[in-house]
Write a protein that holds these residues in place. Structure first.
Motif, PDB file in Angstrom:
ATOM      1  N   TYR A 108       0.839  -1.204   0.000  1.00 40.59           N
ATOM      2  CA  TYR A 108       0.000   0.000   0.000  1.00 40.59           C
ATOM      3  C   TYR A 108       0.876   1.258   0.000  1.00 40.59           C
ATOM      4  O   TYR A 108       0.603   2.226  -0.724  1.00 40.59           O
ATOM      5  N   ALA A 109       1.927   1.249   0.811  1.00 40.03           N
ATOM      6  CA  ALA A 109       2.802   2.419   0.929  1.00 40.03           C
ATOM      7  C   ALA A 109       3.429   2.766  -0.418  1.00 40.03           C
ATOM      8  O   ALA A 109       3.570   3.942  -0.767  1.00 40.03           O
ATOM      9  N   ILE A 155      11.343   0.956   1.698  1.00 34.96           N
ATOM     10  CA  ILE A 155      11.873   2.293   2.003  1.00 34.96           C
ATOM     11  C   ILE A 155      12.623   2.850   0.791  1.00 34.96           C
ATOM     12  O   ILE A 155      12.449   4.021   0.415  1.00 34.96           O
ATOM     13  N   ASP A 156      13.418   2.028   0.156  1.00 33.99           N
ATOM     14  CA  ASP A 156      14.180   2.472  -1.025  1.00 33.99           C
ATOM     15  C   ASP A 156      13.233   2.899  -2.148  1.00 33.99           C
ATOM     16  O   ASP A 156      13.468   3.911  -2.834  1.00 33.99           O
ATOM     17  N   LYS A 157      12.167   2.133  -2.375  1.00 31.82           N
ATOM     18  CA  LYS A 157      11.202   2.482  -3.422  1.00 31.82           C
ATOM     19  C   LYS A 157      10.523   3.810  -3.111  1.00 31.82           C
ATOM     20  O   LYS A 157      10.327   4.650  -4.004  1.00 31.82           O
ATOM     21  N   ASN A 205       3.828   8.210   0.770  1.00 29.33           N
ATOM     22  CA  ASN A 205       3.692   9.281   1.761  1.00 29.33           C
ATOM     23  C   ASN A 205       4.966   9.286   2.593  1.00 29.33           C
ATOM     24  O   ASN A 205       5.395   8.243   3.092  1.00 29.33           O
ATOM     25  N   ARG A 206       5.565  10.466   2.764  1.00 30.57           N
ATOM     26  CA  ARG A 206       6.854  10.527   3.458  1.00 30.57           C
ATOM     27  C   ARG A 206       6.755  10.063   4.906  1.00 30.57           C
ATOM     28  O   ARG A 206       7.720   9.511   5.459  1.00 30.57           O
ATOM     29  N   GLN A 215      10.476   7.318  -5.178  1.00 28.46           N
ATOM     30  CA  GLN A 215       9.232   7.917  -5.650  1.00 28.46           C
ATOM     31  C   GLN A 215       9.047   9.350  -5.150  1.00 28.46           C
ATOM     32  O   GLN A 215       8.447  10.182  -5.844  1.00 28.46           O
ATOM     33  N   LEU A 216       9.554   9.644  -3.959  1.00 28.49           N
ATOM     34  CA  LEU A 216       9.283  10.934  -3.321  1.00 28.49           C
ATOM     35  C   LEU A 216      10.442  11.916  -3.453  1.00 28.49           C
ATOM     36  O   LEU A 216      10.514  12.901  -2.717  1.00 28.49           O
TER      37      LEU A 216
END
Length: 645
Positions: free
Chosen positions: A602-603, A637-639, A608-609, A643-644
């Motif tokens: 989902y993350a 976390i890496d993905k 979302n940071r 993305q962010l």
């Protein structure tokens, strides 16, 4: 009279030797087995063997063999049935060549290192002397004296299967491969007329040797109404291109036996739809529903024979007989999943969707056996007309159904509401998930986590941003951690302190009594207040092993009293490994079935940071000990970081 008795007692044999697992297969019919065999022979085994054995060829009826001494396998299955061959055992076998391929040679080369007793087989296999029978339940017919064991109505072996003269069976094999079969047919017709004991077998001999003429004895067989004979006659008449044969087949539709009806329908299905459609439709309401299917879930033989009603419905669909719609619709009031699915599929093939109100009605009535199939139909046909009824079912059905009826799929993409990717669906599922928290504790842990993961999977697919707070709530309920742990990492230490304190207390008070503490989970109840320097409060859940095989409640009482933990928070495992009621189901080996694992997907779908902060805290805390679990956190976390950017 039961179907099993009617159809030659062929389902009496249930494979008692089949274990908890089983392979499965479909036995060929006689035409298929004869035509596909590389050789058909009478053989005698010359050594012992459970799964393969060596045999000498006594007589070759058909095909060619590379040697007078061959190896035969395939007559046993590792999970049953297992046939042990012994020297002197004789069989008529339907053989297929076991080609020494590169892969098989590599396999056997490795195997004989561990099992050198197979070296002789391996060497002969490379020389082209290895063959196999079609399945563990077909293709090898036991021979005793001048008799051979078989049943021409099906190739599958069953207990109490009769023996017949071997000469008669050999004549069948010879006639099947000859062009001129007149003598064989004449002799067989005489046997049918004057030897009533084995009529069904003789009728099948005519069928297998392509007899295509009508004889007056066939009318007598119909009138005498013997189910075995009528079944064989129906198969035979399907290849007789005469008006009289057609009349008899129509008459067999009214036979009391469902299996006979079904075979008559299969043979009549080859006729002109305008002729056969009205005839079949007129029998739909009175046709029998019974068929021959695997005896139970452990039966490895997957052959099926549908009865009259099922065959009529299938045929009406195949011939596109649209006048059948009116008669088919009331059949949807059934609770039989197989019949329900078939009728809907046929109606679809006829271009009719008047079945939709029946779907909605079954959802409203909570017709448990049909719910999964209804959801499949809704999704496969994109039936927005059923969406409201499905939402009502999801919202209000009893989720304490046990293992027999599990409706978690009703919110999924592949067989549930998440197929409809719109805002209405998102809003409903978020609202329903919020409602779920009000009664989740009434469910077993296994069911709770199943619903959690299905909700989160749906929200991932739908990219439902407004579901995030509820997902964190599920993570908190299951793992005892939430977003506050990301904001205030000290909570991990406080959580661990509660758990370590319980472990020490358990060690002091209960270990000497024979108890084992398997798992402890602290759920801090006031995480936000702790951030504001309030005293932490915690609930503790534990799983223990008790020094007993029974009296779980007595042991729970003692543990509850000594540790001051509510009984409902104590999960018990007996010393033999069995659980009392249920497992706590939160340990590392179940991680892939937890809310937190689904949250990782989902993350990534809804980045979302704040999730990065939370996941980094989980990773640093060390609360998960399995390497693969921590690797999943790191990958996620890496993905998110990517993305962010």
């Amino acid at each position: 009279m039961t179907i099993m008795k009617i159809l030659f007692t062929i389902l009496i044999w249930v494979f008692l030797s089949v274990q908890a697992k089983s392979d499965s297969w479909r036995d060929p019919d006689w035409n298929e087995m004869i035509d596909s065999s590389d050789a058909i022979a009478l053989i005698e085994y010359i050594n012992d063997g459970d799964f393969l054995a060596q045999a000498k060829v006594l007589k070759l009826y058909r095909g060619q063999l590379n040697s007078d001494t061959i190896w035969i396998s395939g007559f046993s299955n590792r999970y049953g049935p297992i046939d042990k061959m012994s020297p002197g055992d004789k069989y008529i076998v339907f053989l297929n060549f076991n080609s020494p391929t590169e892969n098989s040679i590599e396999y056997w080369s490795k195997l004989i290192i561990e099992k050198p007793e197979y070296s002789d087989y391996f060497e002969d296999m490379k020389k082209g002397k290895a063959y196999y029978v079609p399945s563990p339940t077909s293709g090898d017919l036991r021979v005793k004296d001048s008799q051979v064991q078989y049943d021409l109505n099906r190739t599958t072996y069953y207990r109490e299967q009769p023996f017949y003269p071997i000469e008669e069976f050999e004549n069948l094999l010879y006639a099947e491969s000859e062009k001129d079969r007149k003598d064989f047919h004449s002799q067989t017709i005489r046997k049918i007329k004057y030897n009533t004991a084995n009529r069904s077998q003789h009728l099948m001999m005519l069928y297998l040797t392509h007899f295509d003429s009508f004889d007056s004895i066939f009318n007598q067989i119909v009138d005498e109404n013997n189910p075995e004979e009528c079944y064989a006659l129906a198969r035979l008449l399907g290849q007789v291109k005469e008006e009289k044969a057609l009349e008899v087949l129509v008459k067999l539709l009214d036979n009391q036996n469902s299996i006979v009806q079904g075979e008559a329908v299969r043979q009549l299905s080859k006729q002109d739809p305008e002729f056969i459609g009205p005839i079949l439709l007129s029998r739909l309401s009175t046709a029998g529903e019974g068929g021959v299917y695997p005896a139970n879930i452990m039966d490895p033989v997957m052959n099926e024979i549908d009865g009259g009603k099922i065959e009529i419905i299938k045929t009406l669909g195949n011939i596109k007989y649209k006048p059948a719609v009116k008669e088919l619709l009331p059949l949807l009031e059934t609770e039989n999943e197989h019949l329900f699915k078939l009728v809907v599929d046929v109606l679809d093939s006829l271009g009719n969707r008047d079945y939709i109100p029946y779907l909605n009605n079954h959802l409203e009535l909570r017709t448990k056996p049909l719910i999964h199939e209804i959801c499949r139909i809704i999704v496969n046909n994109d039936l927005k007309e059923c969406k409201a009824a499905l939402m009502e079912f999801i919202s209000n059905h009893d989720r304490n159904q046990g293992t027999d009826f599990d409706f978690k799929h009703t919110i999924s993409e592949w067989s549930g509401l998440a197929h409809f990717k719109d805002q209405e669906t998102i809003d409903f599922l978020v609202s329903d998930f919020e409602k779920f928290f009000t009664y989740k504790d009434k469910l077993l842990n296994y069911d709770q986590v199943g619903w959690y993961t299905n909700y989160i999977e749906a929200f991932t697919l739908l990219k439902a941003r407004n579901a995030r707070p509820l997902i964190y709530k599920a993570i908190y309920d299951w793992h005892g951690i939430n977003e506050d742990f990301g904001k205030f990492p000290e909570l991990y230490k406080i959580k661990k302190k509660f758990e370590d304190s319980l472990r020490q207390e358990f060690e002091h008070k209960l270990k000497s009594k024979g108890y084992i503490l398997n798992y402890v989970l602290a759920i801090i109840k006031n995480t936000k207040e702790i951030i504001s320097n309030k005293q932490p409060e915690s609930d503790l859940l534990i799983e223990i092993t008790i020094p007993s095989l029974d009296n779980a409640e007595i042991y729970k009482d003692e543990v509850s009293r000594l540790l001051s933990i509510p009984k409902e928070n104590i999960y018990v495992r007996f010393e033999n490994g069995w659980y009392y009621n249920e497992s706590i189901f939160r340990v590392d080996e179940h991680f892939e079935s937890t809310p937190l694992f689904e949250f990782l997907k989902y993350a990534v779908a809804v980045p979302n940071r704040n999730d990065i902060t939370f996941l980094e805290g989980v990773l640093k805390s060390g609360i998960f000990t399995e390497d693969y679990v921590n690797k999943e956190f790191k990958k996620t976390i890496d993905k998110l970081e990517e993305q962010l950017k």
